[in-house]
Motif scaffolding. Structure first.
Motif, PDB file in Angstrom:
ATOM      1  N   VAL A 271       0.611  -1.288   0.077  1.00 41.62           N
ATOM      2  CA  VAL A 271       0.085  -0.442   0.351  1.00 41.62           C
ATOM      3  C   VAL A 271       0.661   1.601   0.167  1.00 41.62           C
ATOM      4  O   VAL A 271       1.680   1.249   0.606  1.00 41.62           O
ATOM      5  CB  VAL A 271      -1.039   0.184   1.210  1.00 41.62           C
ATOM      6  N   ILE A 272       0.054   2.794  -0.969  1.00 41.80           N
ATOM      7  CA  ILE A 272       1.189   3.691  -0.957  1.00 41.80           C
ATOM      8  C   ILE A 272       0.152   4.284   0.298  1.00 41.80           C
ATOM      9  O   ILE A 272      -1.008   4.849  -0.075  1.00 41.80           O
ATOM     10  CB  ILE A 272       1.630   4.449  -2.004  1.00 41.80           C
TER      11      ILE A 272
ATOM     12  N   TRP B 115       0.754  -1.085  -6.973  1.00 37.23           N
ATOM     13  CA  TRP B 115       0.429  -0.288  -5.511  1.00 37.23           C
ATOM     14  C   TRP B 115      -0.940  -0.679  -5.388  1.00 37.23           C
ATOM     15  O   TRP B 115      -1.547   0.595  -6.191  1.00 37.23           O
ATOM     16  CB  TRP B 115       1.663   0.643  -5.150  1.00 37.23           C
ATOM     17  N   GLU B 116      -1.184  -0.908  -4.321  1.00 35.58           N
ATOM     18  CA  GLU B 116      -2.982  -0.160  -3.899  1.00 35.58           C
ATOM     19  C   GLU B 116      -2.657   1.266  -2.790  1.00 35.58           C
ATOM     20  O   GLU B 116      -1.386   1.252  -2.337  1.00 35.58           O
ATOM     21  CB  GLU B 116      -3.319  -0.714  -2.960  1.00 35.58           C
ATOM     22  N   LEU B 117      -3.603   1.752  -3.838  1.00 36.87           N
ATOM     23  CA  LEU B 117      -2.941   3.585  -3.343  1.00 36.87           C
ATOM     24  C   LEU B 117      -4.596   3.673  -2.380  1.00 36.87           C
ATOM     25  O   LEU B 117      -5.789   3.994  -2.603  1.00 36.87           O
ATOM     26  CB  LEU B 117      -3.366   4.618  -4.637  1.00 36.87           C
ATOM     27  N   ARG B 118      -4.088   4.622  -1.000  1.00 37.33           N
ATOM     28  CA  ARG B 118      -4.979   4.780   0.050  1.00 37.33           C
ATOM     29  C   ARG B 118      -4.605   5.833   0.637  1.00 37.33           C
ATOM     30  O   ARG B 118      -3.140   6.078   0.943  1.00 37.33           O
ATOM     31  CB  ARG B 118      -4.920   3.458   1.125  1.00 37.33           C
ATOM     32  N   SER B 119      -6.191   6.726   1.276  1.00 34.49           N
ATOM     33  CA  SER B 119      -5.720   7.336   2.496  1.00 34.49           C
ATOM     34  C   SER B 119      -5.011   8.078   3.026  1.00 34.49           C
ATOM     35  O   SER B 119      -5.532   6.561   3.508  1.00 34.49           O
ATOM     36  CB  SER B 119      -6.475   8.310   1.291  1.00 34.49           C
TER      37      SER B 119
ATOM     38  N   ASN C 256      -4.923   1.563   7.984  1.00 34.10           N
ATOM     39  CA  ASN C 256      -5.685   0.827   9.008  1.00 34.10           C
ATOM     40  C   ASN C 256      -6.392   0.973   9.421  1.00 34.10           C
ATOM     41  O   ASN C 256      -7.348   0.562  10.530  1.00 34.10           O
ATOM     42  CB  ASN C 256      -4.086   1.011   9.684  1.00 34.10           C
ATOM     43  N   GLY C 257      -7.869   0.761   8.165  1.00 35.86           N
ATOM     44  CA  GLY C 257      -9.071   0.765   9.242  1.00 35.86           C
ATOM     45  C   GLY C 257      -9.305   1.958   9.057  1.00 35.86           C
ATOM     46  O   GLY C 257     -10.182   2.661  10.407  1.00 35.86           O
ATOM     47  N   ALA C 258      -8.493   3.025   9.468  1.00 32.25           N
ATOM     48  CA  ALA C 258      -8.929   4.424  10.276  1.00 32.25           C
ATOM     49  C   ALA C 258      -9.724   5.579  10.038  1.00 32.25           C
ATOM     50  O   ALA C 258     -10.136   5.313   8.308  1.00 32.25           O
ATOM     51  CB  ALA C 258      -6.989   5.459  10.632  1.00 32.25           C
TER      52      ALA C 258
END
Length: 373
Positions: free
Chosen positions: A65-66, A267-271, A276-278
């Motif tokens: 993850v990025i 790569w998975e792009l996530r804020s 971590n589910g935040a």
């Protein structure tokens, strides 16, 4: 500054929650904080500027993850970044400077209302935080929280990023104990902050950094080394939190140029604020879920003090709600900012963690030093 913020600080100090170390002195040659006779990497100080990690801080993304985040906005260059993110259906966290929110309220509206991205704190004036007094730290964080709170229909940001990575045990404790904030740093520095100015970095240098981190070359070497040591690494471990900025056209272009490489290498792009589910806000799930209206002095100890159960009637503020707050705030030092009441929000004042041979040791040292460049 609201007395409730100072009361929260004083209560935290009296409860022993704020380490009693002096403010640092900035070395103007290295731009690193110094602490007289104290070791900045010791547990008594644990300076983030030296890479020391305090439990509870966020430095790494999950494997593969990025965590996307951009510092120093909102600014005129933010518009192109926000358009690109929306076109590619990518969410990001924007670590915003309080004064920039006031001055560039239209870009703020686009980030929050149009893109529905996550908003986090990057202080009011971008100082070296460890050099400040306890009260000035509270002001830098509190006023930025306040303008975000007033401009998002009463959302209380959960995360903040220290300018220059300058955080220690004292600053970290104040942010959490007074306002419930979690500190986010990074494990890779793109160097994009050196772009766009006179004598700045060559854009190719920044792209070389991205190429090295994203293409899997470093990961392959790590797999080989750990296999020799009979250890099994996960793929793309750890995940990346890359320091990037929306400072100017050059920094925005650096991300847009690297973006295809992120996708090509799966790569998975996530804020960052949703790793971590935040959830990005202490009293709301995101930009569209109705927030629970709370006073800002209720946010300490990781949000444990949030008690109100009254929700707003709309999930996002009207354009006038956001722009009226931003346009009517004035500049000046953080501690001198007016406590401006937002006519559309009921709540106005935020109360609130050995290799076995010499040759392997050398190889590991070289490998990890390259990873961190």
């Amino acid at each position: 500054m609201p007395q409730s913020w100072m009361d929260a600080l004083n209560n935290a100090v009296q409860a022993g929650k704020i380490p009693n170390i002096p403010p640092s002195v900035l070395n103007t040659q290295t731009y690193l904080p110094t602490y007289n006779n104290l070791n900045p990497t010791s547990p008594d100080v644990c300076s983030g500027a030296y890479g020391c990690r305090i439990p509870g801080q966020i430095w790494d993304a999950p494997p593969g993850v990025i965590g996307l985040g951009f510092d120093d906005g909102p600014l005129p260059a933010s518009g192109n970044l926000l358009t690109f993110l929306q076109q590619n259906q990518v969410k990001a966290t924007h670590f915003y400077i309080g004064l920039n929110i006031v001055r560039n309220w239209n870009e703020f509206n686009t980030a929050f209302q149009t893109n529905q991205d996550d908003i986090a704190v990057h202080t009011w004036t971008h100082p070296f935080m460890t050099t400040l007094s306890n009260a000035d730290i509270v002001a830098q964080l509190g006023w930025t929280l306040q303008v975000i709170y007033d401009s998002t229909g009463g959302r209380l940001a959960r995360f903040w990023r220290p300018p220059f990575g300058d955080v220690d045990v004292r600053v970290n404790a104040i942010a959490n104990a007074v306002f419930g904030l979690t500190t986010v740093v990074w494990n890779r520095d793109s160097g994009d902050w050196y772009l766009g100015g006179q004598g700045g970095a060559n854009p190719q240098v920044v792209q070389n950094n991205f190429q090295r981190w994203l293409s899997g070359t470093v990961v392959l070497l790590l797999i080989i080394v750990l296999s020799i040591l009979n250890r099994t690494p996960g793929p793309q471990t750890p995940g990346l939190i890359i320091l990037e900025h929306e400072l100017n056209a050059a920094t925005v272009q650096a991300f847009m140029t690297a973006f295809p490489l992120m996708k090509q290498n799966n790569w998975e792009l996530r804020s960052v604020a949703q790793l971590n589910g935040a959830e990005p806000y202490q009293n709301a799930k995101d930009a569209t879920s109705p927030p629970t209206l709370v006073p800002l002095t209720a946010g300490g100890d990781g949000g444990a003090g949030l008690t109100s159960s009254t929700s707003t009637t709309s999930s996002t503020p009207t354009p006038d709600t956001t722009t009226s707050s931003a346009k009517t705030r004035t500049g000046g030092t953080a501690s001198a900012l007016p406590n401006n009441k937002n006519k559309n929000n009921a709540a106005t004042t935020l109360s609130l963690p050995r290799s076995t041979t010499f040759s392997l040791s050398v190889l590991l040292t070289l490998l990890f030093s390259r990873c961190l460049i």
